[in-house]
Write a protein that holds these residues in place. Structure first.
Motif, short mmCIF file in Angstrom:
data_model
loop_
_atom_site.label_atom_id
_atom_site.label_comp_id
_atom_site.label_asym_id
_atom_site.label_seq_id
_atom_site.Cartn_x
_atom_site.Cartn_y
_atom_site.Cartn_z
N GLY A 277 9.25 1.06 11.66
CA GLY A 277 10.30 0.96 10.64
C GLY A 277 10.69 2.34 10.13
O GLY A 277 10.48 3.36 10.80
N SER A 278 11.22 2.36 8.93
CA SER A 278 11.53 3.61 8.23
C SER A 278 10.50 3.79 7.13
O SER A 278 9.83 2.83 6.71
CB SER A 278 12.93 3.56 7.63
OG SER A 278 13.89 3.31 8.64
N ALA A 279 10.37 5.02 6.63
CA ALA A 279 9.34 5.32 5.63
C ALA A 279 9.42 4.38 4.44
O ALA A 279 8.41 3.97 3.87
CB ALA A 279 9.45 6.77 5.19
N GLY A 280 10.63 4.00 4.03
CA GLY A 280 10.79 3.15 2.86
C GLY A 280 10.53 1.68 3.13
O GLY A 280 10.55 0.87 2.19
N ASP A 281 10.29 1.32 4.40
CA ASP A 281 10.09 -0.08 4.74
C ASP A 281 8.68 -0.59 4.44
O ASP A 281 8.47 -1.80 4.37
CB ASP A 281 10.36 -0.32 6.24
CG ASP A 281 11.82 -0.11 6.60
OD1 ASP A 281 12.66 -0.17 5.69
OD2 ASP A 281 12.11 0.13 7.79
N PHE A 282 7.73 0.34 4.27
CA PHE A 282 6.34 -0.07 4.23
C PHE A 282 5.85 -0.20 2.79
O PHE A 282 6.28 0.54 1.89
CB PHE A 282 5.47 0.94 4.98
CG PHE A 282 5.89 1.13 6.40
CD1 PHE A 282 5.75 0.11 7.33
CD2 PHE A 282 6.46 2.33 6.83
CE1 PHE A 282 6.15 0.27 8.64
CE2 PHE A 282 6.86 2.50 8.13
CZ PHE A 282 6.72 1.47 9.05
N PRO A 283 4.92 -1.12 2.54
CA PRO A 283 4.37 -1.29 1.18
C PRO A 283 3.66 -0.02 0.71
O PRO A 283 3.19 0.80 1.51
CB PRO A 283 3.36 -2.44 1.36
CG PRO A 283 3.80 -3.17 2.59
CD PRO A 283 4.39 -2.12 3.48
N GLU A 284 3.57 0.12 -0.59
CA GLU A 284 2.89 1.27 -1.18
C GLU A 284 1.43 1.30 -0.71
O GLU A 284 0.75 0.27 -0.68
CB GLU A 284 2.94 1.20 -2.70
CG GLU A 284 2.35 2.41 -3.40
CD GLU A 284 2.46 2.31 -4.91
OE1 GLU A 284 1.88 3.17 -5.59
OE2 GLU A 284 3.13 1.37 -5.40
N GLY A 285 0.97 2.46 -0.34
CA GLY A 285 -0.42 2.62 0.09
C GLY A 285 -0.62 2.53 1.59
O GLY A 285 -1.71 2.81 2.10
N TRP A 286 0.42 2.12 2.32
CA TRP A 286 0.28 2.06 3.77
C TRP A 286 0.23 3.47 4.36
O TRP A 286 0.76 4.42 3.78
CB TRP A 286 1.45 1.28 4.38
CG TRP A 286 1.20 -0.21 4.40
CD1 TRP A 286 0.62 -0.94 3.41
CD2 TRP A 286 1.52 -1.11 5.45
NE1 TRP A 286 0.55 -2.26 3.77
CE2 TRP A 286 1.11 -2.40 5.02
CE3 TRP A 286 2.12 -0.99 6.69
CZ2 TRP A 286 1.28 -3.53 5.81
CZ3 TRP A 286 2.30 -2.12 7.48
CH2 TRP A 286 1.87 -3.37 7.04
N ARG A 287 -0.40 3.59 5.49
CA ARG A 287 -0.53 4.89 6.18
C ARG A 287 0.62 5.04 7.16
O ARG A 287 0.99 4.10 7.86
CB ARG A 287 -1.86 4.98 6.92
CG ARG A 287 -3.04 4.52 6.07
CD ARG A 287 -3.19 5.36 4.81
NE ARG A 287 -4.01 4.69 3.81
CZ ARG A 287 -4.70 5.33 2.87
NH1 ARG A 287 -4.67 6.65 2.80
NH2 ARG A 287 -5.40 4.65 1.99
N ILE A 288 1.17 6.25 7.21
CA ILE A 288 2.38 6.51 7.98
C ILE A 288 2.09 7.50 9.10
O ILE A 288 1.40 8.50 8.92
CB ILE A 288 3.49 7.08 7.06
CG1 ILE A 288 3.75 6.14 5.88
CG2 ILE A 288 4.76 7.33 7.85
CD1 ILE A 288 4.23 4.77 6.28
N LEU A 289 2.65 7.22 10.29
CA LEU A 289 2.64 8.15 11.41
C LEU A 289 4.07 8.27 11.94
O LEU A 289 4.87 7.33 11.82
CB LEU A 289 1.76 7.65 12.56
CG LEU A 289 0.30 7.30 12.33
CD1 LEU A 289 0.15 5.82 12.03
CD2 LEU A 289 -0.53 7.67 13.56
N ARG A 290 4.36 9.42 12.52
CA ARG A 290 5.68 9.60 13.13
C ARG A 290 5.49 9.96 14.60
O ARG A 290 4.54 10.64 14.97
CB ARG A 290 6.47 10.67 12.39
CG ARG A 290 6.90 10.19 11.00
CD ARG A 290 7.61 11.26 10.19
NE ARG A 290 8.08 10.70 8.93
CZ ARG A 290 7.31 10.55 7.85
NH1 ARG A 290 6.04 10.91 7.90
NH2 ARG A 290 7.80 10.03 6.75
N GLY A 291 6.41 9.46 15.40
CA GLY A 291 6.27 9.71 16.82
C GLY A 291 7.55 9.45 17.58
O GLY A 291 8.61 9.16 16.98
#
Length: 350
Positions: A277-291
């Motif tokens: 998704g996009s960074a704003g799609d995930f609930p607060e506290g979720w861990r984010i990776l980009r690729g």
């Protein structure tokens, strides 16, 4: 009901290595592994068809290690059914009763009850050549049950069936287990069969047990990278642990729950626990990776995105809407997210 202690079987080029296994009375237990892992050897050692090089086999509290098959009171159902082609369904089911002291008329009554339970009554006069794969497997199961065994051993009971018959036989096996209370030990290479049928199970590879636990725990908390891969937790990465931080796939994550004490090991995620998704799609506290998307694959109604993150590759399940509406394709830059509690950790030695 079944207890194997340090069971060892040696053949040229392969060793079943000190297998210790406990199957409780009345439970459905699944021994899982790939082809050539040794799982059928375990089954045959319980049945008395393969002589151990060492260790003991106990069934119902008796040491049966040196007893012949006919004195063990276990029944084995092979994946190819092994029905007698010249006998009818009813005759096949009754065949073994003569060796267990069951009178002919009583045996016929019991056999017909089993045929009724397994939905085979209308087929009792047919020969195997006129049966479907599912009907053959149910006939083989009825024959195994007709002798009143303490244990039913199942060798890949669903592997030879067409998809439309697999669900039917799964339901049949579950019903028979629940209504008879018989102990079942099934070997399978398909984790889905174990998830549906078994309460507990074990995973074997190259003649060695990797894990023995409830099937739910094997699925969610595999003990080794091999077990993780076997049960579909395909995202397994070398990881470093230091000062409350876990580093893998070129990203460092702090504040994760229940970090292990070791310094190096493996971190793992199920594909269905990784979201695109996009960074704003995930609930607060979720861990984010980009690729970067390497490829998008479709298998039936399921889509997966294979994404390069740092020096590793992650696989995420994606829905059709995501693929079509966002133009998800090779070369796309994407953001991945996961909940910290879904990250699983394993020690380095497996």
């Amino acid at each position: 009901m079944i207890r194997l202690t340090d069971l060892t079987i040696r053949f040229p080029g392969f060793t079943l290595d000190h297998i210790s296994l406990h199957v409780r009375r009345g439970e459905f237990f699944a021994l899982m592994g790939s082809t050539g892992s040794g799982k059928t050897l375990v089954l045959e050692s319980v049945a008395g068809l393969t002589k151990p090089s060492g260790g003991t086999v106990r069934v119902g509290g008796r040491d049966v290690t040196r007893l012949p098959p006919e004195e063990r009171n276990v029944s084995l159902v092979y994946q190819d059914h092994a029905l007698f082609p010249h006998l009818t369904v009813l005759q096949n089911v009754m065949y073994g009763q003569r060796y267990h002291g069951i009178a002919k008329e009583e045996g016929r009554r019991q056999a017909r009850e089993l045929l009724d339970t397994l939905g085979l009554s209308r087929l009792e006069n047919r020969r195997p050549e006129h049966l479907s794969g599912g009907e053959k497997q149910r006939t083989a199961l009825a024959r195994a049950l007709a002798c009143g065994p303490d244990v039913i051993l199942l060798d890949e009971p669903l592997s030879s069936l067409d998809p439309q018959f697999r669900g039917e036989l799964r339901r049949t096996l579950k019903h028979v287990h629940e209504t008879t209370g018989t102990t079942f030990l099934m070997v399978t290479h398909d984790f889905a069969d174990a998830m549906i049928l078994a309460e507990r199970g074990a995973v074997i590879k190259d003649g060695r047990l990797h894990q023995q636990d409830t099937v739910a725990n094997i699925f969610r908390r595999p003990a080794t990278p091999f077990t993780a891969s076997f049960v579909g937790m395909t995202n397994v990465f070398p990881a470093r642990y230091a000062q409350g931080c876990c580093t893998f796939a070129g990203h460092a994550f702090e504040g994760l729950p229940e970090l292990p004490a070791w310094q190096t090991g493996f971190a793992a995620l199920r594909p269905e626990d990784v979201f695109v998704g996009s960074a704003g799609d995930f609930p607060e506290g979720w861990r984010i990776l980009r690729g970067t998307v390497e490829r998008v694959e479709r298998e039936g109604f399921t889509w997966t995105a294979v994404v390069h993150c740092g020096d590793q590759t992650l696989t995420a399940l994606v829905d059709r809407h995501m693929v079509l509406s966002r133009g998800l394709e090779s070369g796309s830059t994407v953001t991945l997210g996961f909940a910290g509690e879904h990250l699983h950790h394993m020690p380095e030695n497996d």
